[in-house]
Scaffold this motif. Structure first.
Motif, PDB file in Angstrom:
ATOM      1  N   THR A 218       0.815  -1.222   0.000  1.00 45.72           N
ATOM      2  CA  THR A 218       0.000   0.000   0.000  1.00 45.72           C
ATOM      3  C   THR A 218       0.850   1.275   0.000  1.00 45.72           C
ATOM      4  OG1 THR A 218      -0.143   0.036   2.425  1.00 45.72           O
ATOM      5  CG2 THR A 218      -1.855  -1.179   1.223  1.00 45.72           C
ATOM      6  N   ALA A 219       2.161   1.138   0.061  1.00 45.52           N
ATOM      7  CA  ALA A 219       3.025   2.310   0.121  1.00 45.52           C
ATOM      8  C   ALA A 219       3.053   3.046  -1.221  1.00 45.52           C
ATOM      9  CB  ALA A 219       4.443   1.914   0.516  1.00 45.52           C
ATOM     10  N   ALA A 220       3.027   4.377  -1.171  1.00 47.16           N
ATOM     11  CA  ALA A 220       3.196   5.177  -2.388  1.00 47.16           C
ATOM     12  C   ALA A 220       4.606   4.955  -2.934  1.00 47.16           C
ATOM     13  CB  ALA A 220       2.972   6.649  -2.077  1.00 47.16           C
ATOM     14  N   TRP A 221       4.724   4.937  -4.259  1.00 44.12           N
ATOM     15  CA  TRP A 221       6.013   4.696  -4.916  1.00 44.12           C
ATOM     16  C   TRP A 221       6.389   5.908  -5.756  1.00 44.12           C
ATOM     17  CZ3 TRP A 221      10.149   1.592  -4.978  1.00 44.12           C
ATOM     18  CH2 TRP A 221      10.974   1.591  -6.104  1.00 44.12           C
ATOM     19  N   ALA A 222       7.656   6.341  -5.637  1.00 47.24           N
ATOM     20  CA  ALA A 222       8.150   7.457  -6.441  1.00 47.24           C
ATOM     21  C   ALA A 222       9.579   7.176  -6.863  1.00 47.24           C
ATOM     22  CB  ALA A 222       8.067   8.764  -5.666  1.00 47.24           C
ATOM     23  N   GLU A 223       9.981   7.791  -7.964  1.00 42.78           N
ATOM     24  CA  GLU A 223      11.350   7.685  -8.466  1.00 42.78           C
ATOM     25  C   GLU A 223      11.876   9.086  -8.718  1.00 42.78           C
ATOM     26  OE1 GLU A 223      11.178   5.205 -11.929  1.00 42.78           O
ATOM     27  OE2 GLU A 223      10.207   3.535 -10.866  1.00 42.78           O
ATOM     28  N   VAL A 224      13.101   9.354  -8.254  1.00 44.55           N
ATOM     29  CA  VAL A 224      13.663  10.694  -8.401  1.00 44.55           C
ATOM     30  C   VAL A 224      15.095  10.609  -8.908  1.00 44.55           C
ATOM     31  CG1 VAL A 224      12.222  11.648  -6.544  1.00 44.55           C
ATOM     32  CG2 VAL A 224      14.509  10.779  -6.003  1.00 44.55           C
ATOM     33  N   GLU A 225      15.541  11.708  -9.463  1.00 43.29           N
ATOM     34  CA  GLU A 225      16.949  11.871  -9.831  1.00 43.29           C
ATOM     35  C   GLU A 225      17.482  13.107  -9.114  1.00 43.29           C
ATOM     36  OE1 GLU A 225      17.577  12.784 -13.934  1.00 43.29           O
ATOM     37  OE2 GLU A 225      16.028  14.331 -13.982  1.00 43.29           O
ATOM     38  N   HIS A 226      18.786  13.136  -8.917  1.00 47.11           N
ATOM     39  CA  HIS A 226      19.439  14.300  -8.329  1.00 47.11           C
ATOM     40  C   HIS A 226      20.113  15.054  -9.470  1.00 47.11           C
ATOM     41  CE1 HIS A 226      19.657  11.981  -4.280  1.00 47.11           C
ATOM     42  NE2 HIS A 226      18.459  12.481  -4.524  1.00 47.11           N
ATOM     43  N   ARG A 227      19.444  16.082  -9.934  1.00 47.75           N
ATOM     44  CA  ARG A 227      19.884  16.784 -11.135  1.00 47.75           C
ATOM     45  C   ARG A 227      20.774  17.960 -10.765  1.00 47.75           C
ATOM     46  NH1 ARG A 227      15.024  18.266 -14.852  1.00 47.75           N
ATOM     47  NH2 ARG A 227      14.550  19.628 -13.094  1.00 47.75           N
ATOM     48  N   PRO A 228      21.968  18.071 -11.353  1.00 48.61           N
ATOM     49  CA  PRO A 228      22.824  19.228 -11.083  1.00 48.61           C
ATOM     50  C   PRO A 228      22.116  20.519 -11.463  1.00 48.61           C
ATOM     51  CG  PRO A 228      24.024  17.539 -12.290  1.00 48.61           C
ATOM     52  CD  PRO A 228      22.586  17.136 -12.318  1.00 48.61           C
ATOM     53  N   ALA A 229      22.223  21.520 -10.583  1.00 43.17           N
ATOM     54  CA  ALA A 229      21.534  22.790 -10.826  1.00 43.17           C
ATOM     55  C   ALA A 229      22.504  23.932 -11.080  1.00 43.17           C
ATOM     56  CB  ALA A 229      20.635  23.131  -9.640  1.00 43.17           C
ATOM     57  N   ALA A 230      23.596  24.002 -10.321  1.00 49.81           N
ATOM     58  CA  ALA A 230      24.551  25.108 -10.454  1.00 49.81           C
ATOM     59  C   ALA A 230      25.803  24.770  -9.669  1.00 49.81           C
ATOM     60  CB  ALA A 230      23.934  26.415  -9.946  1.00 49.81           C
ATOM     61  N   LEU A 231      26.847  25.542  -9.905  1.00 51.60           N
ATOM     62  CA  LEU A 231      28.059  25.446  -9.097  1.00 51.60           C
ATOM     63  C   LEU A 231      27.970  26.488  -7.991  1.00 51.60           C
ATOM     64  CD1 LEU A 231      30.754  25.145 -11.919  1.00 51.60           C
ATOM     65  CD2 LEU A 231      29.814  23.295 -10.515  1.00 51.60           C
ATOM     66  N   LEU A 232      28.322  26.087  -6.773  1.00 50.64           N
ATOM     67  CA  LEU A 232      28.216  26.962  -5.615  1.00 50.64           C
ATOM     68  C   LEU A 232      29.603  27.274  -5.072  1.00 50.64           C
ATOM     69  CD1 LEU A 232      25.441  24.922  -3.749  1.00 50.64           C
ATOM     70  CD2 LEU A 232      25.115  26.676  -5.507  1.00 50.64           C
ATOM     71  N   ASP A 233      29.755  28.476  -4.521  1.00 52.65           N
ATOM     72  CA  ASP A 233      31.008  28.802  -3.836  1.00 52.65           C
ATOM     73  C   ASP A 233      30.724  29.076  -2.366  1.00 52.65           C
ATOM     74  OD1 ASP A 233      30.253  31.551  -3.455  1.00 52.65           O
ATOM     75  OD2 ASP A 233      30.967  32.024  -5.453  1.00 52.65           O
ATOM     76  N   SER A 234      31.769  29.250  -1.579  1.00 51.20           N
ATOM     77  CA  SER A 234      31.623  29.381  -0.128  1.00 51.20           C
ATOM     78  C   SER A 234      30.965  30.686   0.284  1.00 51.20           C
ATOM     79  CB  SER A 234      32.991  29.260   0.552  1.00 51.20           C
ATOM     80  OG  SER A 234      33.855  30.304   0.109  1.00 51.20           O
ATOM     81  N   ASN A 235      30.873  31.649  -0.624  1.00 48.65           N
ATOM     82  CA  ASN A 235      30.248  32.935  -0.316  1.00 48.65           C
ATOM     83  C   ASN A 235      28.759  32.973  -0.671  1.00 48.65           C
ATOM     84  OD1 ASN A 235      32.727  34.131   0.576  1.00 48.65           O
ATOM     85  ND2 ASN A 235      33.316  34.355  -1.586  1.00 48.65           N
ATOM     86  N   GLY A 236      28.244  31.837  -1.136  1.00 40.68           N
ATOM     87  CA  GLY A 236      26.843  31.773  -1.507  1.00 40.68           C
ATOM     88  C   GLY A 236      26.578  32.113  -2.962  1.00 40.68           C
ATOM     89  N   VAL A 316      35.930  27.706   2.168  1.00 39.61           N
ATOM     90  CA  VAL A 316      36.943  28.580   1.565  1.00 39.61           C
ATOM     91  C   VAL A 316      36.626  28.736   0.083  1.00 39.61           C
ATOM     92  CG1 VAL A 316      38.786  28.059   3.203  1.00 39.61           C
ATOM     93  CG2 VAL A 316      38.487  26.610   1.197  1.00 39.61           C
ATOM     94  N   PRO A 317      36.913  29.906  -0.514  1.00 39.12           N
ATOM     95  CA  PRO A 317      36.623  30.097  -1.936  1.00 39.12           C
ATOM     96  C   PRO A 317      37.601  29.392  -2.853  1.00 39.12           C
ATOM     97  CG  PRO A 317      37.625  32.065  -1.025  1.00 39.12           C
ATOM     98  CD  PRO A 317      37.393  31.140   0.130  1.00 39.12           C
ATOM     99  N   SER A 318      38.816  29.135  -2.339  1.00 36.51           N
ATOM    100  CA  SER A 318      39.829  28.481  -3.173  1.00 36.51           C
ATOM    101  C   SER A 318      40.830  27.774  -2.270  1.00 36.51           C
ATOM    102  CB  SER A 318      40.552  29.501  -4.060  1.00 36.51           C
ATOM    103  OG  SER A 318      41.250  30.449  -3.257  1.00 36.51           O
ATOM    104  N   ILE A 319      41.572  26.864  -2.861  1.00 37.19           N
ATOM    105  CA  ILE A 319      42.629  26.144  -2.160  1.00 37.19           C
ATOM    106  C   ILE A 319      43.910  26.315  -2.952  1.00 37.19           C
ATOM    107  CG2 ILE A 319      43.457  23.861  -1.455  1.00 37.19           C
ATOM    108  CD1 ILE A 319      40.585  23.047  -0.931  1.00 37.19           C
ATOM    109  N   ASP A 320      44.850  27.013  -2.352  1.00 40.36           N
ATOM    110  CA  ASP A 320      46.139  27.276  -3.010  1.00 40.36           C
ATOM    111  C   ASP A 320      45.943  27.921  -4.381  1.00 40.36           C
ATOM    112  OD1 ASP A 320      48.906  27.318  -3.078  1.00 40.36           O
ATOM    113  OD2 ASP A 320      49.064  25.342  -4.020  1.00 40.36           O
ATOM    114  N   GLY A 321      44.981  28.835  -4.440  1.00 41.36           N
ATOM    115  CA  GLY A 321      44.733  29.569  -5.676  1.00 41.36           C
ATOM    116  C   GLY A 321      43.828  28.877  -6.668  1.00 41.36           C
TER     117      GLY A 321
END
Length: 375
Positions: A218-236, A316-321
């Motif tokens: 009786t459980a509802a069934w769903a299927e999902v994907e994890h779709r890339p949306a954007a690249l994020l940095d440490s400053n938001g 951090v925004p970068s590692i060793d440049g």
């Protein structure tokens, strides 16, 4: 400590040899008392000999059968947004595994970044967190993150995620497999979601669905994907995914199942010149950062790419440049979104009704107080 991928190579049998076989034998022996303890505990709750706390508001649990990442955090995000869109005040409760004293763990930091208007309480005693969320934060509905095995807090809906790449944990309990409890535990679920469903063909998805239907018809069934949306940095900040296309990168992650992240990177079209895998919930040290910098120099990398779960700890925004970027993902339903929403709908109505009743009661108390004063 072995990496998640090495662990899976061992328990799946992909790693051959006498030493690997011996490790599997030891793991199998250890899984026997673990399984006995889990079964005794579940039987206690099933029969009512173990008492569970019932909050005064509806509870939705999001959990899984296995250890490692099944995509619970994106699912919690989707649920919280779905509920907020319907003007339900929701709070998230979690154990806080891996958090330092008084701090938040990586998953809480990730949710805080994506859901700034939803309170998140971390405490191994989730019954106590529930009381705080209701009494002090006026929550109308509670989301129990990673709560399928936390049975001391009663819930109205158990939503279980299965990772498409290993949905049933190699059919063995920890540590011989990745199951936290026997697969039969799915009988408690009212909803089952196959995460990363895009990583396996439709026929394989149907095989998983058919097995789930035998246990939880009786459980509802769903299927999902994890779709890339954007690249994020440490400053938001965000940047397009195309930024890393055809670029040499160093990839790193500290998550339960790195296979999903590898799949995501393949879709981005970047050139992964070096790969560094850390244990789940890993706290990055100075030595780790120095190692990533060394790998980036060796590969002449333009970017170091990680998961959002790792970014909130590196900060951090970068590692060793070399620019550090996380791949932000969003949940996309391939099947079953309407069915899942239908299962949630009665809890939304109940949350609203109980809130209205409380409002009416408060208004009535105020009116009685005014009449008494006039008298």
């Amino acid at each position: 400590m072995i990496s998640p991928s090495t662990f899976r190579d061992l328990i799946s049998g992909r790693r051959r040899g006498v030493a690997a076989a011996a490790v599997r034998l030891v793991f199998g022996a250890v899984s026997v008392p673990y399984g006995w303890a889990i079964r005794v505990r579940n039987r206690g709750y099933d029969r009512g000999s173990k008492e569970a706390y019932r909050p005064s508001v509806p509870v939705i649990s999001v959990g899984n059968l296995t250890v490692g990442g099944t995509g619970k955090t994106p699912m919690v995000e989707w649920l919280a947004r779905h509920l907020r869109e319907q003007e339900v005040r929701v709070a998230i409760l979690s154990r806080g595994y891996g958090a330092e004293q008084g701090g938040l763990n990586d998953e809480a930091l990730e949710l805080e970044l994506s859901l700034p208007d939803v309170p998140h309480l971390q405490n191994p005693d989730r019954a106590a967190s529930a009381e705080i969320a209701i009494d002090e934060l006026a929550a109308q509905l509670l989301l129990l993150d990673d709560g399928f095995q936390h049975r001391r807090l009663e819930r109205d809906l158990d939503l279980v995620l299965l990772d498409a790449t290993e949905p049933f944990g190699f059919d063995r309990l920890l540590p011989r497999g990745t199951l936290r409890e026997p697969v039969a535990g799915l009988r408690r679920a009212q909803g089952v979601v196959l995460s990363r469903a895009d990583m396996i063909p439709p026929a394989a998805r149907e095989q998983v669905r058919a097995r789930v239907a035998q246990l939880a018809p009786t459980a509802a069934w769903a299927e999902v994907e994890h779709r890339p949306a954007a690249l994020l940095d440490s400053n938001g900040g965000t940047s397009p995914l195309e930024t890393v296309r055809d670029q040499p990168v160093v990839a790193c992650c500290g998550i339960g199942n790195p296979a999903g992240f590898r799949h995501t990177l393949e879709g981005l079209g970047c050139r992964v010149e070096r790969w560094r895998e850390f244990p789940d919930h890993h706290d990055f040290t100075r030595e780790d950062v120095d190692e990533l910098a060394k790998l980036a120099r060796e590969a002449n990398a333009r970017f170091i790419v990680c998961t959002r779960k790792d970014l909130v700890k590196l900060r951090v925004p970068s590692i060793d440049g070399v620019s550090l970027r996380a791949v932000g993902v969003e949940l996309n339903f391939l099947r079953g979104e309407a069915e899942l929403a239908a299962v949630i709908a009665p809890l939304v109505e109940r949350a609203r009704a109980e809130n209205n009743a409380m409002f009416d009661e408060d208004a009535g108390d105020g009116a009685d107080g005014e009449l008494g004063g006039d008298a």
